[in-house]
Design a protein around this motif. Structure first.
Motif, PDB file in Angstrom:
ATOM      1  N   ASP A   1      -3.210   1.977  -3.860  1.00 57.20           N
ATOM      2  CA  ASP A   1      -3.581   3.011  -2.895  1.00 57.20           C
ATOM      3  C   ASP A   1      -5.075   2.904  -2.614  1.00 57.20           C
ATOM      4  OD1 ASP A   1      -5.057   4.515  -4.882  1.00 57.20           O
ATOM      5  OD2 ASP A   1      -3.264   5.630  -5.415  1.00 57.20           O
ATOM      6  N   TYR A   2      -5.497   3.614  -1.617  1.00 55.83           N
ATOM      7  CA  TYR A   2      -6.917   3.624  -1.237  1.00 55.83           C
ATOM      8  C   TYR A   2      -7.498   5.011  -1.453  1.00 55.83           C
ATOM      9  CZ  TYR A   2      -6.144  -1.013   0.585  1.00 55.83           C
ATOM     10  OH  TYR A   2      -5.858  -2.359   0.687  1.00 55.83           O
ATOM     11  N   SER A   3      -7.157   5.612  -2.603  1.00 59.37           N
ATOM     12  CA  SER A   3      -7.557   6.987  -2.893  1.00 59.37           C
ATOM     13  C   SER A   3      -9.075   7.163  -2.994  1.00 59.37           C
ATOM     14  CB  SER A   3      -6.874   7.477  -4.171  1.00 59.37           C
ATOM     15  OG  SER A   3      -7.136   6.606  -5.252  1.00 59.37           O
TER      16      SER A   3
ATOM     17  N   GLU B   1       0.744   5.799  -0.644  1.00 58.78           N
ATOM     18  CA  GLU B   1      -0.160   6.952  -0.582  1.00 58.78           C
ATOM     19  C   GLU B   1      -0.760   7.280  -1.942  1.00 58.78           C
ATOM     20  OE1 GLU B   1      -1.331   9.100   1.889  1.00 58.78           O
ATOM     21  OE2 GLU B   1      -0.600   7.499   3.203  1.00 58.78           O
ATOM     22  N   ASN B   2       0.093   7.229  -3.004  1.00 56.55           N
ATOM     23  CA  ASN B   2      -0.352   7.653  -4.330  1.00 56.55           C
ATOM     24  C   ASN B   2       0.333   6.799  -5.393  1.00 56.55           C
ATOM     25  OD1 ASN B   2      -0.227   9.208  -6.897  1.00 56.55           O
ATOM     26  ND2 ASN B   2      -1.384  10.715  -5.722  1.00 56.55           N
TER      27      ASN B   2
ATOM     28  N   GLU C   1       0.849  -1.187   0.000  1.00 59.24           N
ATOM     29  CA  GLU C   1       0.000   0.000   0.000  1.00 59.24           C
ATOM     30  C   GLU C   1       0.886   1.239   0.000  1.00 59.24           C
ATOM     31  OE1 GLU C   1      -3.286   2.360   2.690  1.00 59.24           O
ATOM     32  OE2 GLU C   1      -2.689   0.345   3.289  1.00 59.24           O
TER      33      GLU C   1
END
Length: 81
Positions: free
Chosen positions: A76-78, A33-34, A31
């Motif tokens: 990511d989990y955007s 951030e971006n 995982e």
């Protein structure tokens, strides 16, 4: 494809149908951030990706292989933010 949640976290065991994904290999996912930002940094440093970043239910993802052929991915989990 099938994935399972574990508690409040989303580590997953993902099972893929070999008939739909003929080049399937076990993949270790990290995982970040971006995905798009890390994809660009890694690509600038010579990492060869298997595709462009793609959308998934939780955000973005992309896969690559290390020099030994091990498959790795970043996600990511955007979409959850």
């Amino acid at each position: 494809m099938l994935a399972f949640n574990v508690g409040d976290e989303e580590p997953a065991i993902i099972l893929k149908d070999e008939n739909v994904f003929p080049n399937i290999k076990p993949t270790i996912w990290f995982e970040v951030e971006n995905v798009e930002s890390d994809y660009n940094k890694l690509k600038e440093n010579g990492v060869k990706f298997l595709s462009e970043p793609f959308q998934i239910m939780t955000g973005m993802a992309v896969e690559f292989e290390d020099p030994f052929g091990n498959r790795l991915g970043i996600t990511d989990y955007s979409k959850k933010k």
